[in-house]
Enzyme design. Structure first.
Site, short mmCIF file in Angstrom:
data_model
loop_
_atom_site.label_atom_id
_atom_site.label_comp_id
_atom_site.label_asym_id
_atom_site.label_seq_id
_atom_site.Cartn_x
_atom_site.Cartn_y
_atom_site.Cartn_z
N GLY A 114 4.79 1.24 4.99
CA GLY A 114 6.14 1.82 4.94
C GLY A 114 7.17 0.97 4.21
CB SER A 123 4.90 -1.89 12.13
OG SER A 123 4.47 -0.55 12.32
CD GLU A 146 -3.22 5.51 6.65
OE1 GLU A 146 -3.18 5.59 5.41
OE2 GLU A 146 -2.29 5.02 7.33
N GLY A 197 2.12 2.12 10.86
CA GLY A 197 3.08 3.21 10.74
C GLY A 197 3.73 3.61 12.05
CE LYS A 212 -0.09 3.41 4.77
NZ LYS A 212 -0.22 3.60 6.20
CG ASN A 217 -1.73 1.22 1.40
OD1 ASN A 217 -1.82 2.04 0.49
ND2 ASN A 217 -2.35 1.38 2.57
C1 PEP Z 1 -0.96 0.10 6.14
O1 PEP Z 1 -1.22 1.29 6.24
O2 PEP Z 1 -1.70 -0.63 5.45
C2 PEP Z 1 0.20 -0.41 6.85
C3 PEP Z 1 0.18 -1.64 7.24
O3 PEP Z 1 1.22 0.48 7.10
P1 PEP Z 1 2.64 0.16 7.81
O4 PEP Z 1 3.15 -1.12 7.21
O5 PEP Z 1 3.49 1.33 7.49
O6 PEP Z 1 2.36 0.00 9.26
#
Ligand code: PEP
Length: 255
Positions: A236, A214, A98, A174, A12, A10
């Site tokens: 990320g 994460s 989000e 995140g 984003k 993703n």
């Molecule tokens: C996400 O927003 O789908 C996500 C899992 O973000 P991160 O891996 O950065 O925690």
């Protein structure tokens, strides 16, 4: 039948079309025609075309991060399922936390979008997950139950073939905080039970349930080793080819 692991990135609101060209190229060149795990990249709308061009001929699939529940018409700024299909998109993330928290998406809205995606032949990746305060108040299962039932209302068992769920604890997105494999597995098993109650056991066994929050190269192996964790939705760590490809490798080893 075993569930093919999905590693989905993703992106984003990151990557211009030029930046997406380079990232998608690096990923596609590395994956080539390797079909397991199933790799999906979800760039922003403006970079879909650039990414599609780079992954053409590879096994990498294209996903979007949102879509309208409406088919067409006077909905300024919206993107329909048909527009995504015609842009080589085959999957769409729906109800990401989000979107739920910043744009007011409710389970009822996510449900309409999910039905529209299924009817258009897209694979919906429906996100659910509790906030930190909900977890601390021991409301995790109650919250997930409501999100699953609300987001998946009026869907028939035969329509679950390409349905994907992403369990993303909001407190882990995140933040660098990851659910432990045991914590994640407990919720994934609960989600599969909820799916069985809605659609029957055979359909529930076929639905991929991804973990998101994460997920990184150093924790992916342990998460993917759990019985009901069928892949990852990655934020990320999906923005750099090296990290994302390491996660794909974890998916390959776990397959
Ligand atoms: C996400 O927003 O789908 C996500 C899992 O973000 P991160 O891996 O950065 O925690």
């Amino acid at each position: 039948m075993p569930r093919t692991i999905i590693i989905a990135g993703n992106w984003k609101m990151n990557k211009t079309p030029s930046e997406a060209t380079s990232l998608a190229r690096d990923i596609a060149q590395n994956i080539g025609k390797q079909a397991v795990p199933s790799v999906v990249i979800c760039p922003p709308f403006t970079a879909l075309h650039a990414a599609a061009t780079q992954i053409a001929g590879s096994a990498v699939r294209l996903g979007a991060q949102n879509m309208s529940d409406k088919a067409s018409g006077a909905y300024t700024g919206e993107i329909s399922a048909a527009m995504l299909r015609d842009s080589q998109v085959s999957a769409v993330i729906l109800g990401h936390s989000e979107r739920r928290s910043y744009y007011g998406e409710t389970d009822a809205i996510v449900n309409k979008k999910t039905i529209a995606a299924i009817e258009a032949g897209l694979s919906p990746i429906v996100c659910v997950g509790e906030t930190l305060s909900e977890r601390e108040a021991n409301k995790t299962f109650e919250v997930i139950h409501a999100q699953i039932c609300g987001s998946l209302a009026n869907i028939q068992p035969v329509q679950t073939e390409n349905l994907v769920i992403a369990y993303e604890p909001v407190w882990a997105i995140g933040t660098g905080k990851t659910a432990t494999p045991a914590m994640a597995q407990e919720v994934h098993a609960f989600i599969r039970k909820e799916l069985a109650a809605l659609f029957g056991e055979p359909a529930a066994q076929g639905v991929r349930i991804l973990y998101g929050g994460s997920m990184k190269p150093d924790n992916a192996d342990a998460l993917l080793a759990e019985l009901d964790i069928d892949g990852g939705l990655i934020g990320g760590a999906a923005l750099a080819a090296k990290d994302f490809l390491a996660l794909v490798e974890s998916g390959r080893k776990a397959s």
